[in-house]
Design a protein around this motif. Structure first.
Motif, PDB file in Angstrom:
ATOM      1  N   GLY A 111      54.451  52.271  56.758  1.00 27.06           N
ATOM      2  CA  GLY A 111      53.747  51.415  57.693  1.00 27.06           C
ATOM      3  C   GLY A 111      54.611  50.621  58.653  1.00 27.06           C
ATOM      4  O   GLY A 111      54.216  50.409  59.814  1.00 27.06           O
ATOM      5  N   VAL A 112      55.788  50.188  58.202  1.00 31.84           N
ATOM      6  CA  VAL A 112      56.608  49.333  59.064  1.00 31.84           C
ATOM      7  C   VAL A 112      57.100  50.065  60.309  1.00 31.84           C
ATOM      8  O   VAL A 112      57.033  49.512  61.425  1.00 31.84           O
ATOM      9  N   PRO A 113      57.601  51.302  60.216  1.00 29.53           N
ATOM     10  CA  PRO A 113      57.984  52.003  61.453  1.00 29.53           C
ATOM     11  C   PRO A 113      56.807  52.193  62.421  1.00 29.53           C
ATOM     12  O   PRO A 113      56.989  52.158  63.646  1.00 29.53           O
ATOM     13  N   ILE A 114      55.605  52.385  61.873  1.00 29.09           N
ATOM     14  CA  ILE A 114      54.422  52.506  62.736  1.00 29.09           C
ATOM     15  C   ILE A 114      54.147  51.174  63.430  1.00 29.09           C
ATOM     16  O   ILE A 114      53.859  51.119  64.640  1.00 29.09           O
ATOM     17  N   LEU A 115      54.249  50.080  62.674  1.00 24.00           N
ATOM     18  CA  LEU A 115      54.076  48.760  63.261  1.00 24.00           C
ATOM     19  C   LEU A 115      55.111  48.501  64.353  1.00 24.00           C
ATOM     20  O   LEU A 115      54.780  47.985  65.431  1.00 24.00           O
ATOM     21  N   GLU A 116      56.355  48.889  64.090  1.00 25.85           N
ATOM     22  CA  GLU A 116      57.406  48.718  65.087  1.00 25.85           C
ATOM     23  C   GLU A 116      57.063  49.477  66.371  1.00 25.85           C
ATOM     24  O   GLU A 116      57.218  48.953  67.494  1.00 25.85           O
ATOM     25  N   GLU A 117      56.586  50.694  66.214  1.00 25.81           N
ATOM     26  CA  GLU A 117      56.235  51.514  67.367  1.00 25.81           C
ATOM     27  C   GLU A 117      55.084  50.904  68.160  1.00 25.81           C
ATOM     28  O   GLU A 117      55.111  50.864  69.402  1.00 25.81           O
ATOM     29  N   GLU A 118      54.073  50.402  67.443  1.00 20.82           N
ATOM     30  CA  GLU A 118      52.914  49.833  68.121  1.00 20.82           C
ATOM     31  C   GLU A 118      53.251  48.505  68.804  1.00 20.82           C
ATOM     32  O   GLU A 118      52.690  48.180  69.855  1.00 20.82           O
ATOM     33  N   LEU A 119      54.161  47.729  68.219  1.00 23.35           N
ATOM     34  CA  LEU A 119      54.613  46.506  68.879  1.00 23.35           C
ATOM     35  C   LEU A 119      55.265  46.835  70.218  1.00 23.35           C
ATOM     36  O   LEU A 119      55.033  46.154  71.225  1.00 23.35           O
ATOM     37  N   ALA A 120      56.076  47.900  70.200  1.00 26.16           N
ATOM     38  CA  ALA A 120      56.743  48.311  71.441  1.00 26.16           C
ATOM     39  C   ALA A 120      55.730  48.760  72.487  1.00 26.16           C
ATOM     40  O   ALA A 120      55.829  48.400  73.666  1.00 26.16           O
TER      41      ALA A 120
ATOM     42  N   ALA B  27      52.701  47.779  72.764  1.00 27.08           N
ATOM     43  CA  ALA B  27      51.931  46.624  73.215  1.00 27.08           C
ATOM     44  C   ALA B  27      52.778  45.625  73.991  1.00 27.08           C
ATOM     45  O   ALA B  27      52.247  44.633  74.515  1.00 27.08           O
ATOM     46  N   GLY B  28      54.078  45.850  74.062  1.00 27.28           N
ATOM     47  CA  GLY B  28      54.956  44.931  74.770  1.00 27.28           C
ATOM     48  C   GLY B  28      55.151  43.614  74.051  1.00 27.28           C
ATOM     49  O   GLY B  28      55.479  42.593  74.681  1.00 27.28           O
ATOM     50  N   LEU B  29      54.971  43.604  72.738  1.00 27.18           N
ATOM     51  CA  LEU B  29      55.125  42.384  71.946  1.00 27.18           C
ATOM     52  C   LEU B  29      56.559  42.254  71.461  1.00 27.18           C
ATOM     53  O   LEU B  29      57.255  43.260  71.265  1.00 27.18           O
ATOM     54  N   PRO B  30      57.019  41.033  71.222  1.00 17.92           N
ATOM     55  CA  PRO B  30      58.420  40.837  70.835  1.00 17.92           C
ATOM     56  C   PRO B  30      58.735  41.396  69.453  1.00 17.92           C
ATOM     57  O   PRO B  30      57.898  41.396  68.554  1.00 17.92           O
ATOM     58  N   ASP B  31      59.935  41.883  69.316  1.00 17.55           N
ATOM     59  CA  ASP B  31      60.458  42.411  68.045  1.00 17.55           C
ATOM     60  C   ASP B  31      61.668  41.550  67.695  1.00 17.55           C
ATOM     61  O   ASP B  31      62.798  41.865  68.064  1.00 17.55           O
ATOM     62  N   GLU B  32      61.400  40.446  67.006  1.00 21.82           N
ATOM     63  CA  GLU B  32      62.452  39.471  66.741  1.00 21.82           C
ATOM     64  C   GLU B  32      62.989  39.637  65.330  1.00 21.82           C
ATOM     65  O   GLU B  32      62.229  39.591  64.363  1.00 21.82           O
ATOM     66  N   PRO B  33      64.295  39.797  65.173  1.00 23.39           N
ATOM     67  CA  PRO B  33      64.863  39.913  63.829  1.00 23.39           C
ATOM     68  C   PRO B  33      64.866  38.571  63.107  1.00 23.39           C
ATOM     69  O   PRO B  33      64.844  37.507  63.740  1.00 23.39           O
ATOM     70  N   ALA B  34      64.864  38.652  61.786  1.00 22.54           N
ATOM     71  CA  ALA B  34      64.988  37.444  60.982  1.00 22.54           C
ATOM     72  C   ALA B  34      66.439  36.971  61.004  1.00 22.54           C
ATOM     73  O   ALA B  34      67.348  37.745  61.347  1.00 22.54           O
TER      74      ALA B  34
END
Length: 250
Positions: A109-118, A120-127
């Motif tokens: 699920g996480v790689p799919i979420l990463e792809e969908e965030l991209a 949607a143009g939403l930020p991908d901020e590391p911890a």
């Protein structure tokens, strides 16, 4: 129930506790079909390709995993494993190994979420950077799944705690490392899971540990026999309903 006639393979499997009594009505209703299945099953479960105790643990693993949770099979295979010399610690190790399958939710699920965030143009901020010695050990051993990279970047402490729960299974020597890989292949290839990425990773690991093609194929053949549990579950229900229906018509 009266012993079925003309079903030597089924009778042999029942005598060896490798077939469940739930199938007795089926042996009477359709002896030819049950014989064809049991001839296949008998060959797979009574040859010398894999240790019989490992075979019992493989069947236990696919029944106890969260994708299946087939209690009658769990009980039967626990009994078979104990009879074949498995210890409580070894059987418990199978339960713990089956519990680790939960990480597949993140691996999928996480790689799919990463792809969908991209998308949607939403930020991908590391911890923030964190101390993760277990994750580091898993990387050094070559066991770090590349599908975990994003969850490591987003929530390294979660992955650290999850891997801390699972890493010891490969290092505590309760089960041989090759057996663990065979069990992982079975759990990932199970018909209720069909997790191709994990199946491939653990086949590769098993080959690196010296497994033969014949051994890995045997694991997959054992997993394929899981299909009979449809009959183990449903035949007694059908038998009971037919009896009740016949009684109601009187």
């Amino acid at each position: 129930m009266e012993k079925s006639q003309g079903t030597p393979h089924y009778d042999a499997m029942r005598a060896a506790s490798l077939a469940d009594a739930a199938l007795d009505p089926l042996a009477q209703w359709d002896p030819a079909w049950i014989e064809s299945f049991m001839a296949l099953s008998e060959d797979t479960q009574t040859n010398d390709v894999l240790d019989p105790k490992l075979v019992a643990l493989i069947r236990l693993n696919i029944d106890v995993t969260a994708t299946h949770l087939y209690a009658p099979g769990v009980r039967r295979h626990v009994r078979a494993a104990l009879k074949l010399g498995a210890t409580r610690a070894q059987i418990l190790e199978v339960f713990k190994l089956a519990s680790v399958v939960g990480i597949h939710a993140c691996a999928l699920g996480v790689p799919i979420l990463e792809e969908e965030l991209a998308h949607a143009g939403l930020p991908d901020e590391p911890a923030p950077l964190a101390y993760t010695p277990v994750c580091d050990q898993v990387r050094e051993s070559g066991m770090f799944n590349p599908l975990w990279e994003t969850i490591y970047r987003w929530d390294p402490q979660y992955l650290e705690k999850f891997l801390a729960m699972g890493l010891g299974l490969w290092r505590d020597n309760i089960l041989p490392p090759l057996w663990i890989e065979f069990l992982c292949i079975a759990g990932d290839a199970a018909i209720t899971h069909l997790y191709s990425h994990g199946t491939q990773r653990h086949i590769k690991a098993a080959l690196e540990l010296g497994a033969t093609r014949r051994q890995i194929l045997e694991v997959l053949k054992i997993v394929s026999l899981q299909g009979i549990e449809a009959c183990e579950l449903a035949v007694p229900l059908l038998d009971a309903e037919c009896s009740e229906h016949a009684h109601a018509k009187r």
